[in-house]
Design a protein around this motif. Structure first.
Motif, PDB file in Angstrom:
ATOM      1  N   LEU A   1      -9.958  -1.303  -0.919  1.00 56.40           N
ATOM      2  CA  LEU A   1      -8.894  -1.956  -1.673  1.00 56.40           C
ATOM      3  C   LEU A   1      -9.109  -3.462  -1.658  1.00 56.40           C
TER       4      LEU A   1
ATOM      5  N   VAL B   1      -8.607  -0.985  -6.643  1.00 56.12           N
ATOM      6  CA  VAL B   1      -9.607  -0.203  -5.904  1.00 56.12           C
ATOM      7  C   VAL B   1     -10.974  -0.760  -6.283  1.00 56.12           C
TER       8      VAL B   1
ATOM      9  N   THR C   1       0.834  -1.211   0.000  1.00 55.50           N
ATOM     10  CA  THR C   1       0.000   0.000   0.000  1.00 55.50           C
ATOM     11  C   THR C   1       0.865   1.256   0.000  1.00 55.50           C
TER      12      THR C   1
END
Length: 139
Positions: free
Chosen positions: A91, A81, A33
């Motif tokens: 996510l 997404v 991330t």
């Protein structure tokens, strides 16, 4: 579009049986991330958290463990997404190894501002870039 990152399972990720110890996956999710934010969104965690005084905490986690991963495996993390809200982003991560599905992870992150850490609208430049990774229906 998706963000992909390969991570080699090393000794630090494993339990005594040589299998990835499940909390280590969460460290890997965070690493992927952070790299997505920095490389694709051009918004580093260091800048958001340290310089701006804002944050992007995780508000929800759902993980399905399909198959174990072991020492030496090369894991492919794929991030997409699934929903982009005013102040949140959903996510979805899939982890595969040589085409075999190892796990599916879904999380919700929230953009919060200032010392009060109240949810706030994503900055336009970040939201526009996130939108490029929005998974289309049925894909």
């Amino acid at each position: 579009m998706v963000f992909e990152r390969s991570i080699q399972v090393t000794f630090q990720h494993c339990d005594p049986a040589g299998i990835v110890f499940y909390p280590r996956y969460y460290e890997m999710f965070n690493q992927v991330t952070e790299e997505w934010f920095e490389q694709s969104l051009k918004a580093s965690f260091a800048d958001i958290h340290m310089n701006q005084g804002n944050a992007v905490p995780t508000a929800k986690i759902d993980t399905e463990f399909k198959r174990p991963s072991k020492l030496g495996d090369a894991l492919l993390f794929t991030l997409a997404v699934t929903k982009l809200g005013r102040s949140s982003v959903n996510l979805e991560f899939t982890i595969t190894c040589e085409g075999e599905l190892r796990l599916i992870h879904r999380s919700v992150m929230v953009y919060v501002k200032g010392a009060e850490k109240k949810p706030a609208q994503w900055p336009d430049d970040i939201a526009q870039k996130m939108n490029l990774f929005l998974k289309k229906e049925g894909s």
